[in-house]
Design a protein around this motif. Structure first.
Motif, PDB file in Angstrom:
ATOM      1  N   GLU A  20     -59.241 -11.753 -51.392  1.00  0.00           N
ATOM      2  CA  GLU A  20     -57.936 -12.181 -50.903  1.00  0.00           C
ATOM      3  C   GLU A  20     -57.905 -12.107 -49.379  1.00  0.00           C
ATOM      4  OE1 GLU A  20     -55.340 -13.446 -52.540  1.00  0.00           O
ATOM      5  OE2 GLU A  20     -56.689 -13.463 -54.277  1.00  0.00           O
ATOM      6  N   PRO A  21     -57.291 -13.103 -48.734  1.00  0.00           N
ATOM      7  CA  PRO A  21     -57.144 -13.014 -47.280  1.00  0.00           C
ATOM      8  C   PRO A  21     -56.336 -11.775 -46.908  1.00  0.00           C
ATOM      9  CG  PRO A  21     -56.633 -15.225 -48.061  1.00  0.00           C
ATOM     10  CD  PRO A  21     -56.740 -14.355 -49.277  1.00  0.00           C
ATOM     11  N   PRO A  22     -56.548 -11.241 -45.715  1.00  0.00           N
ATOM     12  CA  PRO A  22     -55.811 -10.052 -45.292  1.00  0.00           C
ATOM     13  C   PRO A  22     -54.349 -10.378 -45.001  1.00  0.00           C
ATOM     14  CG  PRO A  22     -57.083 -10.906 -43.478  1.00  0.00           C
ATOM     15  CD  PRO A  22     -57.472 -11.725 -44.679  1.00  0.00           C
ATOM     16  N   GLU A  23     -53.524  -9.382 -44.988  1.00  0.00           N
ATOM     17  CA  GLU A  23     -52.115  -9.545 -44.674  1.00  0.00           C
ATOM     18  C   GLU A  23     -51.906  -9.319 -43.174  1.00  0.00           C
ATOM     19  OE1 GLU A  23     -49.468 -10.442 -46.414  1.00  0.00           O
ATOM     20  OE2 GLU A  23     -50.680 -10.816 -48.207  1.00  0.00           O
ATOM     21  N   PRO A  24     -51.288 -10.265 -42.479  1.00  0.00           N
ATOM     22  CA  PRO A  24     -51.008 -10.042 -41.056  1.00  0.00           C
ATOM     23  C   PRO A  24     -50.032  -8.890 -40.867  1.00  0.00           C
ATOM     24  CG  PRO A  24     -50.768 -12.365 -41.654  1.00  0.00           C
ATOM     25  CD  PRO A  24     -50.871 -11.600 -42.933  1.00  0.00           C
ATOM     26  N   GLY A  25     -50.217  -8.159 -39.791  1.00  0.00           N
ATOM     27  CA  GLY A  25     -49.283  -7.107 -39.431  1.00  0.00           C
ATOM     28  C   GLY A  25     -48.217  -7.630 -38.483  1.00  0.00           C
ATOM     29  N   PRO A  26     -47.391  -6.761 -37.948  1.00  0.00           N
ATOM     30  CA  PRO A  26     -46.346  -7.181 -37.008  1.00  0.00           C
ATOM     31  C   PRO A  26     -46.941  -7.911 -35.809  1.00  0.00           C
ATOM     32  CG  PRO A  26     -45.994  -4.913 -37.708  1.00  0.00           C
ATOM     33  CD  PRO A  26     -47.347  -5.309 -38.226  1.00  0.00           C
ATOM     34  N   GLY A  27     -46.381  -9.062 -35.496  1.00  0.00           N
ATOM     35  CA  GLY A  27     -46.852  -9.848 -34.355  1.00  0.00           C
ATOM     36  C   GLY A  27     -48.125 -10.620 -34.612  1.00  0.00           C
ATOM     37  N   GLU A  28     -48.621 -10.602 -35.858  1.00  0.00           N
ATOM     38  CA  GLU A  28     -49.863 -11.285 -36.193  1.00  0.00           C
ATOM     39  C   GLU A  28     -49.600 -12.467 -37.119  1.00  0.00           C
ATOM     40  OE1 GLU A  28     -52.999  -7.536 -36.097  1.00  0.00           O
ATOM     41  OE2 GLU A  28     -52.091  -8.129 -38.009  1.00  0.00           O
ATOM     42  N   LEU A  30     -51.874 -15.288 -39.925  1.00  0.00           N
ATOM     43  CA  LEU A  30     -53.116 -15.579 -40.629  1.00  0.00           C
ATOM     44  C   LEU A  30     -53.571 -16.984 -40.272  1.00  0.00           C
ATOM     45  CD1 LEU A  30     -55.165 -14.559 -42.781  1.00  0.00           C
ATOM     46  CD2 LEU A  30     -53.762 -15.767 -44.487  1.00  0.00           C
ATOM     47  N   VAL A  31     -54.806 -17.112 -39.825  1.00  0.00           N
ATOM     48  CA  VAL A  31     -55.381 -18.402 -39.442  1.00  0.00           C
ATOM     49  C   VAL A  31     -56.452 -18.773 -40.451  1.00  0.00           C
ATOM     50  CG1 VAL A  31     -56.583 -19.703 -37.645  1.00  0.00           C
ATOM     51  CG2 VAL A  31     -54.981 -17.878 -36.996  1.00  0.00           C
ATOM     52  N   ARG A  32     -56.312 -19.951 -41.057  1.00  0.00           N
ATOM     53  CA  ARG A  32     -57.423 -20.500 -41.848  1.00  0.00           C
ATOM     54  C   ARG A  32     -58.386 -21.140 -40.856  1.00  0.00           C
ATOM     55  NH1 ARG A  32     -58.641 -22.170 -47.048  1.00  0.00           N
ATOM     56  NH2 ARG A  32     -56.555 -21.639 -47.805  1.00  0.00           N
ATOM     57  N   VAL A  33     -59.559 -20.587 -40.724  1.00  0.00           N
ATOM     58  CA  VAL A  33     -60.482 -20.976 -39.665  1.00  0.00           C
ATOM     59  C   VAL A  33     -61.103 -22.340 -39.961  1.00  0.00           C
ATOM     60  CG1 VAL A  33     -62.580 -20.349 -38.409  1.00  0.00           C
ATOM     61  CG2 VAL A  33     -60.962 -18.564 -39.116  1.00  0.00           C
ATOM     62  N   ALA A  34     -60.991 -23.243 -39.001  1.00  0.00           N
ATOM     63  CA  ALA A  34     -61.669 -24.536 -39.081  1.00  0.00           C
ATOM     64  C   ALA A  34     -63.022 -24.483 -38.391  1.00  0.00           C
ATOM     65  CB  ALA A  34     -60.806 -25.630 -38.447  1.00  0.00           C
ATOM     66  N   ALA A  89     -58.828 -15.499 -40.428  1.00  0.00           N
ATOM     67  CA  ALA A  89     -58.761 -14.473 -39.395  1.00  0.00           C
ATOM     68  C   ALA A  89     -57.310 -14.083 -39.168  1.00  0.00           C
ATOM     69  CB  ALA A  89     -59.366 -14.983 -38.092  1.00  0.00           C
ATOM     70  N   VAL A  90     -57.067 -12.819 -38.979  1.00  0.00           N
ATOM     71  CA  VAL A  90     -55.754 -12.334 -38.558  1.00  0.00           C
ATOM     72  C   VAL A  90     -55.778 -12.260 -37.039  1.00  0.00           C
ATOM     73  CG1 VAL A  90     -54.184 -10.381 -38.542  1.00  0.00           C
ATOM     74  CG2 VAL A  90     -55.257 -11.085 -40.683  1.00  0.00           C
ATOM     75  N   ALA A  91     -54.807 -12.910 -36.394  1.00  0.00           N
ATOM     76  CA  ALA A  91     -54.803 -12.984 -34.935  1.00  0.00           C
ATOM     77  C   ALA A  91     -53.428 -12.659 -34.387  1.00  0.00           C
ATOM     78  CB  ALA A  91     -55.197 -14.394 -34.484  1.00  0.00           C
TER      79      ALA A  91
END
Length: 284
Positions: A20-28, A30-34, A89-91
């Motif tokens: 499973e993709p990670p869960e973004p935190g505050p201010g983050e 989720l990016v599906r990377v191209a 990626a979580v950014a």
């Protein structure tokens, strides 16, 4: 794999198993990377040569440049502190910049680090202006952007490179390309982008500037000119301005190769052997 490090990131596929993709935190977000890219600095990071500058916590996922889409479909790029060599990626949301229509999303992954380094060298540190003469030493990914940006500023650009990089320097729009040591007319700015001590510094006009992204400040030659060593700054305003020039056709994104992300080990090995030049995209 859904671990966090100094660059929070997850792989959606690891050892052939889905996660499973990670869960973004505050201010983050989720990016599906191209796409991500290989940067030479990542080879140094892998070997532990940059630990005093870029401390990391293991496990660590490579990938500094990122291009991808958000949940709502927005296309974005940005520079991360690692983690883009993944399916997701979580950014931090504040490091991402929208990609304008007409700019290929995968190709835009080649902009953040190389493009920002060139932008800040040309406009911030060298302050290149119309009518100046500029020497760009190096025709790799950063040098090709620097040549284009200096030309955009109205400068006459001389590119110093190897025989292998000559065609790329011409293609980027250099007014003159020199290979090895050749006599050149005095220049107002010298932008040094190769991992060797600068030469040609005797041709910098008094009051000019030597800008280095490689040679440390304590090793820059002293002369009647200003010497600057800099480390690229993550700046979304600069990145957005660069993207606008790409969108209107002023700046061309130069891609040397496209490889699957599974080739990451091979790409690092080729770079270590000196067989890689320009910007290589890595596609999940």
């Amino acid at each position: 794999m859904a671990s966090r490090s100094s660059a929070p990131v997850s792989l959606a596929t690891f050892n052939g198993k889905r996660h499973e993709p990670p869960e973004p935190g505050p201010g983050e977000v989720l990016v599906r990377v191209a796409a991500t890219t290989f940067n030479p600095s990542e080879a140094g990071l892998r070997r532990g040569l940059l630990r005093s500058i870029v401390p990391v916590v293991l496990p660590y996922t490579m990938g500094l440049d990122v291009a991808g889409t958000l949940a709502q479909g927005d296309r974005v790029i940005g520079r991360l502190d690692g983690g883009a060599a993944a399916d997701f990626a979580v950014a931090p949301a504040n490091v991402l910049v929208p990609v304008p229509d007409g700019v290929p999303l995968e190709d835009a992954a080649a902009l953040p680090i190389a493009g920002l380094t060139a932008w800040q060298a040309v406009f911030e540190h060298a302050a290149v202006a119309e009518g100046q003469r500029v020497l760009v030493n190096g025709a790799g990914a950063i040098g090709r952007y620097a040549i284009q940006l200096a030309r955009h500023a109205g400068a006459h650009v001389v590119a110093a490179t190897s025989a292998r990089g000559a065609a790329a320097a011409h293609g980027a729009g250099a007014d003159r390309v020199i290979i090895g040591w050749e006599e050149i007319e005095p220049v107002d700015a010298y932008i040094h982008l190769v991992p060797a001590d600068p030469v040609h510094t005797g041709r910098i006009r008094p009051g000019g500037v030597l800008v280095s992204a490689t040679t440390p400040a304590d090793r820059l030659p002293v002369g009647p000119f200003r010497g600057v060593h800099f480390i690229v700054r993550n700046d979304t305003a600069d990145l957005a301005a660069l993207l606008a020039l790409v969108a209107d056709g002023t700046v061309r994104i130069d891609i040397a190769g496209r490889r699957p992300l599974t080739d990451l080990d091979a790409v690092h090995a080729e770079a270590d052997a000196g067989k890689l030049t320009g910007k290589t995209l890595l596609l999940p």
